[in-house]
Every structure is written in C-alpha cells, then in structure tokens.
Design an enzyme around this catalytic site. Structure first.
Site, PDB file in Angstrom:
ATOM      1  N   LYS A  67       0.826  -0.974   0.372  1.00  0.00           N
ATOM      2  CA  LYS A  67      -0.111   0.099  -0.006  1.00  0.00           C
ATOM      3  C   LYS A  67       0.497   1.093   0.235  1.00  0.00           C
ATOM      4  O   LYS A  67       1.845   1.246   0.968  1.00  0.00           O
ATOM      5  CB  LYS A  67      -0.800   0.202   1.310  1.00  0.00           C
ATOM      6  CG  LYS A  67      -1.519   1.719   1.020  1.00  0.00           C
ATOM      7  CD  LYS A  67      -2.849   0.915   2.187  1.00  0.00           C
ATOM      8  CE  LYS A  67      -2.298   1.421   3.906  1.00  0.00           C
ATOM      9  NZ  LYS A  67      -3.973   1.474   4.498  1.00  0.00           N
ATOM     10  N   GLY A 221      -5.966   3.596  17.705  1.00  0.00           N
ATOM     11  CA  GLY A 221      -5.143   5.196  17.298  1.00  0.00           C
ATOM     12  C   GLY A 221      -3.943   4.806  17.704  1.00  0.00           C
ATOM     13  O   GLY A 221      -3.080   5.701  16.300  1.00  0.00           O
TER      14      GLY A 221
HETATM   15  P1  NAD Z   1      -9.518  11.810  12.452  1.00  0.00           P
HETATM   16  O1  NAD Z   1      -8.751  12.850  12.884  1.00  0.00           O
HETATM   17  O2  NAD Z   1     -10.780  11.732  11.891  1.00  0.00           O
HETATM   18  O3  NAD Z   1     -10.398  11.709  14.027  1.00  0.00           O
HETATM   19  C1  NAD Z   1      -9.544  12.002  15.358  1.00  0.00           C
HETATM   20  C2  NAD Z   1      -9.892  11.785  16.232  1.00  0.00           C
HETATM   21  O4  NAD Z   1      -8.956  12.400  17.649  1.00  0.00           O
HETATM   22  C3  NAD Z   1     -11.219  12.432  17.039  1.00  0.00           C
HETATM   23  O5  NAD Z   1     -11.946  11.913  17.851  1.00  0.00           O
HETATM   24  C4  NAD Z   1     -10.151  13.380  17.675  1.00  0.00           C
HETATM   25  O6  NAD Z   1     -11.371  14.527  18.663  1.00  0.00           O
HETATM   26  C5  NAD Z   1      -9.285  12.959  18.692  1.00  0.00           C
HETATM   27  N1  NAD Z   1      -8.361  13.854  19.197  1.00  0.00           N
HETATM   28  C6  NAD Z   1      -7.165  14.292  18.651  1.00  0.00           C
HETATM   29  N2  NAD Z   1      -6.238  15.008  19.382  1.00  0.00           N
HETATM   30  C7  NAD Z   1      -6.574  14.106  21.300  1.00  0.00           C
HETATM   31  C8  NAD Z   1      -5.699  14.584  21.413  1.00  0.00           C
HETATM   32  N3  NAD Z   1      -4.924  15.373  22.062  1.00  0.00           N
HETATM   33  N4  NAD Z   1      -6.269  13.767  22.867  1.00  0.00           N
HETATM   34  C9  NAD Z   1      -7.687  13.157  22.479  1.00  0.00           C
HETATM   35  N5  NAD Z   1      -8.188  12.862  21.031  1.00  0.00           N
HETATM   36  C10 NAD Z   1      -7.965  13.698  20.434  1.00  0.00           C
HETATM   37  O7  NAD Z   1      -8.480  10.217  12.874  1.00  0.00           O
HETATM   38  P2  NAD Z   1      -8.833   8.951  12.263  1.00  0.00           P
HETATM   39  O8  NAD Z   1      -8.868   8.889  11.031  1.00  0.00           O
HETATM   40  O9  NAD Z   1     -10.459   9.189  12.281  1.00  0.00           O
HETATM   41  O10 NAD Z   1      -8.002   8.236  12.440  1.00  0.00           O
HETATM   42  C11 NAD Z   1      -7.939   8.039  14.177  1.00  0.00           C
HETATM   43  C12 NAD Z   1      -6.209   7.349  14.781  1.00  0.00           C
HETATM   44  O11 NAD Z   1      -6.158   6.131  13.916  1.00  0.00           O
HETATM   45  C13 NAD Z   1      -5.261   8.174  13.760  1.00  0.00           C
HETATM   46  O12 NAD Z   1      -4.068   8.401  14.725  1.00  0.00           O
HETATM   47  C14 NAD Z   1      -4.684   7.046  12.470  1.00  0.00           C
HETATM   48  O13 NAD Z   1      -2.866   7.495  12.707  1.00  0.00           O
HETATM   49  C15 NAD Z   1      -4.946   5.959  12.871  1.00  0.00           C
HETATM   50  N6  NAD Z   1      -5.328   4.581  12.696  1.00  0.00           N
HETATM   51  C16 NAD Z   1      -4.649   3.705  13.087  1.00  0.00           C
HETATM   52  C17 NAD Z   1      -5.128   2.551  12.421  1.00  0.00           C
HETATM   53  C18 NAD Z   1      -4.770   1.525  12.508  1.00  0.00           C
HETATM   54  O14 NAD Z   1      -4.610   0.781  11.852  1.00  0.00           O
HETATM   55  N7  NAD Z   1      -4.160   1.064  13.864  1.00  0.00           N
HETATM   56  C19 NAD Z   1      -5.919   3.108  10.709  1.00  0.00           C
HETATM   57  C20 NAD Z   1      -6.166   3.734  10.174  1.00  0.00           C
HETATM   58  C21 NAD Z   1      -5.675   5.059  11.300  1.00  0.00           C
END
Ligand code: NAD
Length: 322
Positions: A67, A221
């Site tokens: 990817k 996350g």
């Molecule tokens: P997004 O930007 O749409 O949402 C971010 C979320 O985090 C929101 O709920 C926001 O309120 C919260 N947030 C931001 N800063 C914060 C803080 N300091 N304290 C508490 N909450 C906070 O992002 P998304 O696309 O929903 O992705 C969320 C996370 O998941 C990201 O860190 C992303 O990198 C990760 N992710 C992980 C995988 C995996 O396979 N594990 C895959 C995709 C995304």
C-alpha cells in the site's frame, strides 16, 4: 492488470468479507506463512506530507504487494480531498507481474475496523453488554459498526475530546437500535465491557484506575512513535495481544509500557495465535484483555485481494493490457 477505482469499493466489499480476510491473514502471520516487509514512512518536504509504503507477502492467501500512501494535511482545504490518501498494488506471486491497482482509502477504514472486531470476537467477554468508544473521528464510525456485530450489546457510551463529534456515534448506535450516551471517562471505564480507543492523541486518555476488570480494550489509534491513548499501567495490568510484535513495541500502544519496563516483549501475544488455537486468549471473567492494533500492510493486501475478485466477478474491474 485490473484497476478497481476508489468509488467502486463501497458497493463491492462487505464488513463480513473484510473481517474474514483480516482474520485469515492474522492467522497466517502467526503461523509464519505471511510476513510484513519493513515499513517506509517519509516526511517528503512538500505540502507537509508524510508518504510511505507498507507491504508484505501471504503465502497462504497468495497476496503480494504494497500500500502506497500517506497524509496530506492541506488536502481538504486546498483540494477538497480527504487528507489520508492511499492506493494498493497487488502482484502475481508466481511471476512478479502486476495484478491490480485498488483504491485504498475506504479499504483502510474497513480493514482497521475488521482488526478490532476480530479482537472482540476472540477476546471480549461473551456476555458483553456495554460498548465504550473513545474517539469520534473518521475511523470511529467504521470501528463502532464492526464492533457492534460481535456481541449482543445493549448500549453504546462514548467520550471524545471534541464532544460535538459524538453525534456521529449516536447515529451509528441508532442504526443498530441501541441507545447512545455521552459520558465522562470515569463512567466509560467503569461501565464498558468493551472499549475501542481510536484517536490521534499523544498523551494517555484512559487511566488504569478508571477501568474495571473483565474489560476488553482495543487500542487502535496509536500507529506512530510518540502517540498514546491509554495509561502504560493499564497496558501492564492487561493480558496483551497484538497484530505484530515488532510494530507493537515501536509504534503501537505497547511502546510506552516497554519503555518504562512495566511490560516485556514476552508478555505480548499475537492475536493470530488465539485464532489458530495456540493461545487460550481470555482465561477468566475479571481479566482485562488489550489488543494493540498497529495496522499492518498485509491487512490491506488481504482485503484488496478480496475486492479484486469481487470486482472481476461483478464486471466492475477495469482490465488494462499493461
Ligand atoms: P480523525 O482526525 O478523523 O479523528 C481524530 C480523533 O482523535 C478525533 O476523535 C479527535 O477528537 C481525537 N483527538 C485528536 N487529538 C486528541 C487528543 N490530543 N486527545 C484526545 N483525542 C484527540 O482521525 P481518524 O482517521 O479517525 O484516525 C484516528 C487515529 O487512528 C489516528 O491516530 C490514525 O493515525 C489512526 N489509524 C490507525 C490505524 C491502524 O491500523 N491502527 C489505521 C488508520 C488510522
């Protein structure tokens, strides 16, 4: 080769198919018939973008590829495009010829939700009634839908740094005819039988003292060095599982408990071992199980391969003489 455009993905692959592909690839990883290649992730010095590659080979599922993608923070404002952009390339493992190019944006959300859902199937208490969500961003609705399919939940509770976004979770709960309540973290930790954390936080949100026993927590996350969603003491108290050990200790939720020596690598189990019956998973009702879902390239390849087959079957795949 075949091309499956991003706009076709939603109509092609179901949550059940994504779940199945991800469960199988976690099993293959643990059986050592599939492995992920080292991840490349670069700040390219243009548009503040991060770009990289996640690849691997699954000898059982015969998925080979990568990817390519990353994060363009100005996309939405400047180009009316989502900030995360990715494309999946599949190759024929017998010849090395390119097999397919598949839009990877929706697939990323589906495969990430499938991973936590697989962990809930195998590790959550059988009688789980209350589903707790921490985070209400782009990934959170996908996570909640996939989670609600795994147990007979009676209620959804949620917390988000920006509470106005919680209405998204309320809407998903309604799809399942379940009540939703916005709560503080003390109540979330005390009431929820299953908790998903899906935020981009760099500091712990949920603390050890806030969580009762018998809970299953899927930390989804934290996928980068420095990010953190739960107290390292909570990770140390839990029976810990992950998709991939190498990522868990470097970029996953376990990086912090490993760094403060409250957890050792030997304490971290593969979710694939539970799927394969090589690890018992949860062994008591009051145990806390924690899944560190770091996100591996093989998840993307597995789901993309399923999509290509479906697209060919339905006549949607664009065939190119390449
Ligand atoms: P997004 O930007 O749409 O949402 C971010 C979320 O985090 C929101 O709920 C926001 O309120 C919260 N947030 C931001 N800063 C914060 C803080 N300091 N304290 C508490 N909450 C906070 O992002 P998304 O696309 O929903 O992705 C969320 C996370 O998941 C990201 O860190 C992303 O990198 C990760 N992710 C992980 C995988 C995996 O396979 N594990 C895959 C995709 C995304």
């Amino acid at each position: 080769m075949y091309i499956v455009p991003e706009k076709e993905i939603a109509g092609l692959v179901t949550r059940a198919q994504s779940f199945d592909a991800v469960e199988k690839v976690f099993a293959s990883m643990s059986a050592r018939s599939a492995y992920n290649f080292p991840v490349i992730r670069e700040a390219i010095g243009h548009e503040d973008a991060l770009f990289g590659f996640k690849g691997g080979f699954d000898k059982t599922g015969m998925a080979l590829g990568l990817k390519a993608g990353g994060y363009w923070p100005n996309n939405l404002e400047k180009n009316n495009l989502i900030n995360h952009q990715s494309t999946i390339f599949l190759f024929d493992p017998d010849t090395g010829r390119v097999k397919a190019m598949v839009g990877g944006n929706l697939l990323t959300a589906l495969r990430t939700a499938a991973a936590s859902s697989v962990s809930i199937k195998h590790l959550a208490p059988k009688g789980a009634k209350v589903m707790g969500m921490i985070g209400a961003g782009h990934q959170a609705t996908f996570q909640l839908r996939a989670a609600l399919e795994q147990r007979n939940f009676e209620k959804v509770i949620g917390w988000n740094l920006h509470p106005e976004a919680l209405s998204r979770l309320d809407e998903v709960a309604r799809e399942f005819d379940l009540p939703f309540e916005a709560v503080e973290l003390d109540q979330l930790g005390a009431e929820a039988d299953v908790i998903i954390t899906i935020t981009s936080s760099f500091d712990p949100i949920l603390m050890d003292a806030q969580v009762k026993g018998g809970t299953h927590i899927a930390c989804m996350g934290t996928d980068t060095k420095g990010k953190q969603e739960v107290d390292a003491a909570l990770v140390a108290r839990a029976t810990v599982f992950t998709d991939e050990l190498a990522q868990s200790i470097t970029i996953g939720e376990c990086q912090h408990a490993i760094a403060d020596d409250s957890l050792s690598q030997g304490d971290i189990n593969e979710i694939g071992a539970v799927i394969n019956g090589d690890h018992p998973g949860r062994t008591s009702d009051d145990e806390i199980t924690l899944f560190d879902g770091t996100g591996v390239g093989l998840q993307d390849l597995a789901v993309a391969l399923a999509v290509v087959d479906l697209a060919i079957e339905k006549g949607i795949a664009i065939e190119v003489d390449f």
